[in-house]
Write a protein that holds these residues in place. Sequence first.
Motif, PDB file in Angstrom:
ATOM      1  N   VAL A 197       0.841  -1.187   0.000  1.00 24.91           N
ATOM      2  CA  VAL A 197       0.000   0.000   0.000  1.00 24.91           C
ATOM      3  C   VAL A 197       0.881   1.243   0.000  1.00 24.91           C
ATOM      4  O   VAL A 197       1.813   1.346   0.782  1.00 24.91           O
ATOM      5  CB  VAL A 197      -0.963  -0.001   1.202  1.00 24.91           C
ATOM      6  CG1 VAL A 197      -0.231   0.138   2.502  1.00 24.91           C
ATOM      7  CG2 VAL A 197      -2.012   1.057   1.060  1.00 24.91           C
ATOM      8  N   THR A 220      -2.358  -2.891  -1.748  1.00 20.81           N
ATOM      9  CA  THR A 220      -3.246  -2.228  -2.690  1.00 20.81           C
ATOM     10  C   THR A 220      -4.335  -3.216  -3.093  1.00 20.81           C
ATOM     11  O   THR A 220      -4.226  -4.418  -2.835  1.00 20.81           O
ATOM     12  CB  THR A 220      -2.461  -1.799  -3.944  1.00 20.81           C
ATOM     13  OG1 THR A 220      -1.945  -2.982  -4.577  1.00 20.81           O
ATOM     14  CG2 THR A 220      -1.323  -0.873  -3.586  1.00 20.81           C
ATOM     15  N   GLY A 258      -2.418   3.626  -4.250  1.00 24.43           N
ATOM     16  CA  GLY A 258      -1.771   3.342  -5.528  1.00 24.43           C
ATOM     17  C   GLY A 258      -0.653   4.325  -5.790  1.00 24.43           C
ATOM     18  O   GLY A 258      -0.421   5.250  -5.015  1.00 24.43           O
ATOM     19  N   THR A 263      -4.178   6.354 -10.045  1.00 26.75           N
ATOM     20  CA  THR A 263      -5.388   5.844  -9.407  1.00 26.75           C
ATOM     21  C   THR A 263      -6.687   6.337 -10.032  1.00 26.75           C
ATOM     22  O   THR A 263      -7.662   5.606 -10.077  1.00 26.75           O
ATOM     23  CB  THR A 263      -5.402   6.199  -7.906  1.00 26.75           C
ATOM     24  OG1 THR A 263      -5.394   7.623  -7.744  1.00 26.75           O
ATOM     25  CG2 THR A 263      -4.193   5.594  -7.201  1.00 26.75           C
TER      26      THR A 263
END
Length: 402
Positions: A197, A220, A258, A263
């Motif tokens: 993440v 993620t 992201g 994203t």
Amino acid sequence: MKALRNFLNRMKPAFEEGGKLSALRSVFEGFETFLFVPNETSRSGVHIHDSIDSKRTMIVVVVALMPALLFGMYNTGYQHNLATGIAASWGITFLYGFLTVLPKIVVSYVVGLGIEFVSAQIKKEEIQEGFLVSGMLIPMIVPVDTPLWMIAVATAFAVVFAKEVFGGTGYNIFNVALVTRAFLFFAYPAAMSGDKVFVRTADTFGLGAGTPIDGFSGATPLGQIATASKDLIGSFQAVDVLNRPLSTIDMVIGLIPGSIGETSVIAILLGAALLLYTGIASWKTMLSVFVGGAVAAYGFNLIGTTVAMTVSPLEHLVLGGFAFGAVFMATDPVTSARTETGKYIYGFLVGAMAIVIRVLNPGYPEGMMLAILLMNTFAPLIDYFVVDGNVKRRLRRVPVEK
């Protein structure tokens, strides 16, 4: 602007052949042509004249990147707020992201353009403008917590070994920004594989402290999909850093973990609209990437033996760097296929290969970077067979007398 033009005209003789600062001619010329369109034209070897030069083309691409970049800055602050439990205003949230991302942009340009300037001085050539785009792409495709020194080393490696050794802008066979990401990936695979993440939890700028929350997610959405148990087939749901389920709408808007610029599909499509309107990017390549990804994802849906195989084609297209790669990377006119038919083939294979890598390689759930770099290698071969096929068809239509 007229005053600036007159100022440059007064300085120019010192940088020309025989002038006191002639050794810095390429540097002066680089700044001059960045500010003003050159009034000189080619006298030979040119069969097409256009009203826009390559520097202006690169600037349009940078402008097209702005929606994704600005949203990425806000999302960086937003993810930080979620992870640390801070309730901050829109302005503070964006400011945090801006201060986090800006140093990465500065490092990328200082290192990359610095090498470009030195190379131009050594070769006594004009400064090439290709890095105007690469310098912006690099900080947008790396995790927000990537150390600046890593970005500097990777950028230097990419500019020297993926661009300059091939002859500079227009001669490189690999996308420079993706080579930077690939260098980081292979040098630091644990941090760059795409499953971690990308949330900055440290309050570096004193914009609010907060306490890290319980249940902080360490992956993620793509990372969660890659590591999900087979028992969750049919019931898997990706979650955010608060363990709240993420919907497809969340993924399209982009308020999810992201890389900085990857994203928000909406922001990316705004940039795509500008590139298509100006004719800088090929809609054939762009569309083919999405079609190839959707077809591959649907094919895996028919098998469905893992959670990754059951992810819908739409979710595959809006997660990770797929949309960003399709719009800004696969359409690179230097490293992609150049024939019209070849663009369809190239784009389709990029999209399909990205999904194949995502689904079959849990160690690298992103996939788009490797897919584009792989197809960069085959783009000339695709063009060769397309041209060769056209020649053979024409020969069959028109008998050649012996």
